[in-house]
Design an enzyme around this catalytic site. Structure first.
Site, PDB file in Angstrom:
ATOM      1  N   ARG A  50       0.829  -1.208   0.000  1.00 26.66           N
ATOM      2  CA  ARG A  50       0.000   0.000   0.000  1.00 26.66           C
ATOM      3  C   ARG A  50       0.860   1.254   0.000  1.00 26.66           C
ATOM      4  NH1 ARG A  50      -0.971   4.246  -0.290  1.00 26.66           N
ATOM      5  NH2 ARG A  50      -2.749   5.483   0.365  1.00 26.66           N
ATOM      6  N   LEU A  64      -1.274   7.178   8.768  1.00 29.59           N
ATOM      7  CA  LEU A  64      -2.387   6.239   8.801  1.00 29.59           C
ATOM      8  C   LEU A  64      -2.159   5.121   7.785  1.00 29.59           C
ATOM      9  CD1 LEU A  64      -5.322   8.837   8.913  1.00 29.59           C
ATOM     10  CD2 LEU A  64      -4.179   7.712  10.836  1.00 29.59           C
ATOM     11  N   PRO A  65      -1.129   4.309   7.998  1.00 30.41           N
ATOM     12  CA  PRO A  65      -0.923   3.189   7.068  1.00 30.41           C
ATOM     13  C   PRO A  65      -2.100   2.231   7.145  1.00 30.41           C
ATOM     14  CG  PRO A  65       0.519   2.974   8.977  1.00 30.41           C
ATOM     15  CD  PRO A  65      -0.170   4.301   9.098  1.00 30.41           C
ATOM     16  N   HIS A  66      -2.436   1.646   6.022  1.00 30.30           N
ATOM     17  CA  HIS A  66      -3.562   0.706   6.004  1.00 30.30           C
ATOM     18  C   HIS A  66      -3.339  -0.325   4.914  1.00 30.30           C
ATOM     19  CE1 HIS A  66      -4.490   4.247   3.558  1.00 30.30           C
ATOM     20  NE2 HIS A  66      -5.113   3.431   2.743  1.00 30.30           N
ATOM     21  N   ALA A  67      -3.947  -1.475   5.120  1.00 32.31           N
ATOM     22  CA  ALA A  67      -3.729  -2.579   4.189  1.00 32.31           C
ATOM     23  C   ALA A  67      -4.922  -3.512   4.219  1.00 32.31           C
ATOM     24  CB  ALA A  67      -2.462  -3.335   4.585  1.00 32.31           C
TER      25      ALA A  67
END
Length: 154
Positions: A50, A64-67
């Site tokens: 991502r 705000l890392p997201h996967a």
């Protein structure tokens, strides 16, 4: 949806001496494994995949890392407060010290977007961020994240 639906007290950490985004992703994945039984190698790979699309550092010291990950049933979160801000490649070029990562089922659509909006709205609040930066007890950090009206999705 509330932040308490995404986080548990065990999903909150304070980390010292994180010197790279790679190390941060390892810490996020390890915490996700411990708190939510998410495979840490899948989590690291998904976060890096991502991030390769563009940085998830949203500014003012927040990332705000997201996967999306196969094999989980609902959106889950992990929060890490860094003792020393990390160069993250954020949109405002400011180093990051507050990180809330989200892990969603691969097929999650609206639920993932609602969760992202919720954490974004929460961590845009300067008062909440100031309280988070002033505390290093994971239980207090959990309470701060979950106690405000901003921590509820519309």
């Amino acid at each position: 949806m509330e932040l308490a639906d995404l986080l548990t007290p065990g999903a909150i950490r304070v980390c010292n001496a994180v010197k790279s985004k790679k190390r941060l992703f390892q810490d996020l994945a390890e915490t996700a494994r411990q708190a939510h039984q998410i495979d840490d190698s899948l989590a690291i790979d998904a976060l890096q995949e991502r991030e390769s699309l563009g940085p998830t550092g949203v500014g003012r010291g927040v990332a705000l890392p997201h996967a999306r990950i196969d094999g989980i049933e609902r959106v889950k979160g992990v929060f890490i407060r860094l003792d020393r801000p990390l160069d993250y490649g954020s949109v405002d070029r400011a180093p990051v010290d507050l990180v809330l990562a989200l892990f969603a089922p691969r097929e999650a659509g609206v639920e993932h977007l609602k969760a992202l909006a919720l954490v974004s709205r929460t961590l845009r609040d300067p008062a909440i961020c100031a309280k988070l930066r002033a505390n290093d007890d994971p239980d207090k950090l959990f309470a701060i994240l979950c106690e405000h009206p901003e921590t509820k999705a519309a």
